[in-house]
Design a protein around this motif. Structure first.
Motif, PDB file in Angstrom:
ATOM      1  N   VAL A 111     -15.743  -3.871   7.603  1.00  0.00           N
ATOM      2  CA  VAL A 111     -16.606  -3.179   6.645  1.00  0.00           C
ATOM      3  C   VAL A 111     -15.775  -2.519   5.554  1.00  0.00           C
ATOM      4  O   VAL A 111     -16.072  -2.645   4.360  1.00  0.00           O
ATOM      5  N   GLN A 112     -14.725  -1.809   5.948  1.00  0.00           N
ATOM      6  CA  GLN A 112     -13.893  -1.136   4.953  1.00  0.00           C
ATOM      7  C   GLN A 112     -13.269  -2.127   3.985  1.00  0.00           C
ATOM      8  O   GLN A 112     -13.286  -1.922   2.762  1.00  0.00           O
ATOM      9  N   THR A 113     -12.711  -3.221   4.505  1.00  0.00           N
ATOM     10  CA  THR A 113     -12.040  -4.197   3.654  1.00  0.00           C
ATOM     11  C   THR A 113     -13.027  -4.900   2.730  1.00  0.00           C
ATOM     12  O   THR A 113     -12.740  -5.113   1.547  1.00  0.00           O
ATOM     13  N   ALA A 114     -14.187  -5.270   3.270  1.00  0.00           N
ATOM     14  CA  ALA A 114     -15.188  -5.950   2.443  1.00  0.00           C
ATOM     15  C   ALA A 114     -15.623  -5.068   1.282  1.00  0.00           C
ATOM     16  O   ALA A 114     -15.734  -5.526   0.139  1.00  0.00           O
ATOM     17  N   GLU A 161       0.837  -1.193   0.000  1.00  0.00           N
ATOM     18  CA  GLU A 161       0.000   0.000   0.000  1.00  0.00           C
ATOM     19  C   GLU A 161       0.879   1.252   0.000  1.00  0.00           C
ATOM     20  O   GLU A 161       1.994   1.254   0.534  1.00  0.00           O
ATOM     21  N   THR A 162       0.363   2.313  -0.583  1.00  0.00           N
ATOM     22  CA  THR A 162       1.134   3.539  -0.731  1.00  0.00           C
ATOM     23  C   THR A 162       0.668   4.600   0.253  1.00  0.00           C
ATOM     24  O   THR A 162      -0.475   4.597   0.720  1.00  0.00           O
ATOM     25  N   GLY A 205      -5.890  -7.801   0.355  1.00  0.00           N
ATOM     26  CA  GLY A 205      -5.704  -6.376   0.110  1.00  0.00           C
ATOM     27  C   GLY A 205      -4.267  -5.960  -0.098  1.00  0.00           C
ATOM     28  O   GLY A 205      -4.005  -4.819  -0.513  1.00  0.00           O
ATOM     29  N   SER A 206      -3.304  -6.849   0.159  1.00  0.00           N
ATOM     30  CA  SER A 206      -1.898  -6.519  -0.085  1.00  0.00           C
ATOM     31  C   SER A 206      -1.671  -6.321  -1.578  1.00  0.00           C
ATOM     32  O   SER A 206      -2.268  -7.015  -2.407  1.00  0.00           O
ATOM     33  N   VAL A 256      -3.875  -9.299  -3.260  1.00  0.00           N
ATOM     34  CA  VAL A 256      -4.276 -10.564  -2.658  1.00  0.00           C
ATOM     35  C   VAL A 256      -5.790 -10.542  -2.454  1.00  0.00           C
ATOM     36  O   VAL A 256      -6.341  -9.564  -1.935  1.00  0.00           O
ATOM     37  N   ALA A 257      -6.466 -11.619  -2.856  1.00  0.00           N
ATOM     38  CA  ALA A 257      -7.926 -11.648  -2.843  1.00  0.00           C
ATOM     39  C   ALA A 257      -8.490 -12.711  -1.912  1.00  0.00           C
ATOM     40  O   ALA A 257      -9.701 -12.951  -1.902  1.00  0.00           O
TER      41      ALA A 257
END
Length: 292
Positions: A197-200, A63-64, A128-129, A104-105
């Motif tokens: 919630v954010q990740t989903a 992530e940036t 999320g990576s 990554v999923a």
């Protein structure tokens, strides 16, 4: 200096502030920040450069972000994904924007030094990576994606960043069932209610705010459960907590401090249980495709 801006989202101190805040806050210096990216699996973001401080959030591999200040081994940063501001270990970052083609999923996966699952893994990575993929290889019928670093990851565990995203945030959230609850967590190794919630939503291509109070103000539109009913994907909020409505509107899916896991339970039972500690739900919201 103004204290009307949320310190979680706006980087400002008496000595230093992000350049975008010129004219809004007082600071001795304003800086644009240096681009950087995360080179460790998960890094904790804290409100001050102190290991005794709570974890506010996390940033994931690849992530940036922007580095606004560096001193004594700490970096003061602002994340590109959700504008979150805080302090992280400087050694967990590499200056430069970095490249990423895939993410990554699945909840968790491994990086291997070579495309072969028999090798000891290099890193464990969370959903999320971000990864920069430059090729692929097949070993014993298993397909791997190859990183620019020479390492490899299971191909079926990743997806292209420019590919179509699944639109069912609840389906993503169910992947986290039994994942440990972690205050400030937003990874497959540990996650909190708003991080879930954010990740989903992120995995469906929808950018959601980080914390539950932000989500209660900005996600979708408010609904009245008596008038509008509840449906799969709706959100229910308490003071400091949030969860998904699942299936028939009678089940809550959430990262629970009660069980210390991501769990599902009858909504009515959850409301009664939580009421003893934090009161009744403060609101319900619906995120529809036309609002994304």
């Amino acid at each position: 200096m103004s204290d009307t801006l949320d310190h979680r989202l706006f980087a400002y101190r008496p000595d230093l502030a992000e350049e975008a805040l010129k004219g809004q806050v007082e600071a001795k210096r304003f800086v644009p920040g240096e681009p950087a990216h995360v080179i460790e699996p998960v890094i904790d973001i804290r409100p001050r450069p102190d290991l005794s401080a709570i974890i506010d959030s996390q940033a994931l591999y690849g992530e940036t972000l922007r580095v606004l200040d560096r001193r004594d081994g700490w970096a003061w940063i602002k994340c590109d994904r959700d504008d979150y501001v805080g302090y992280v270990y400087e050694e967990a970052l590499e200056l430069g924007v970095g490249k990423a083609t895939h993410e990554v999923a699945v909840p968790r996966t491994f990086l291997y030094p070579r495309p072969d699952l028999k090798f000891p893994f290099s890193l464990a990575l969370s959903i999320g990576s971000r990864l920069n993929i430059v090729g692929d290889a097949v070993t014993r019928d298993t397909r791997y994606l190859l990183l620019d670093s020479g390492e490899a990851v299971i191909a079926s565990h990743c997806r292209p960043l420019d590919g179509a995203a699944d639109g069912d945030a609840v389906a993503v959230a169910t992947l986290f069932l039994q994942t440990p609850y972690l205050w400030g967590g937003r990874s497959g190794f540990g996650i909190d209610c708003s991080g879930l919630v954010q990740t989903a939503f992120a995995m469906t291509g929808y950018a959601a705010p980080r914390d539950s109070d932000m989500q209660a103000e900005r996600l979708g539109a408010a609904i009245d459960p008596e008038k509008d009913g509840l449906q799969r994907g709706d959100l229910v909020f308490w003071k400091g907590h949030v969860g998904f409505i699942e299936d028939d509107g009678k089940t809550l899916l959430h990262a629970s401090g009660g069980t210390m896991t991501v769990t599902r339970e009858p909504l009515a039972a959850a409301i009664a249980r939580i009421a003893n500690l934090y009161g009744q739900p403060t609101g319900y919201r619906r995120v529809s495709p036309d609002r994304q």
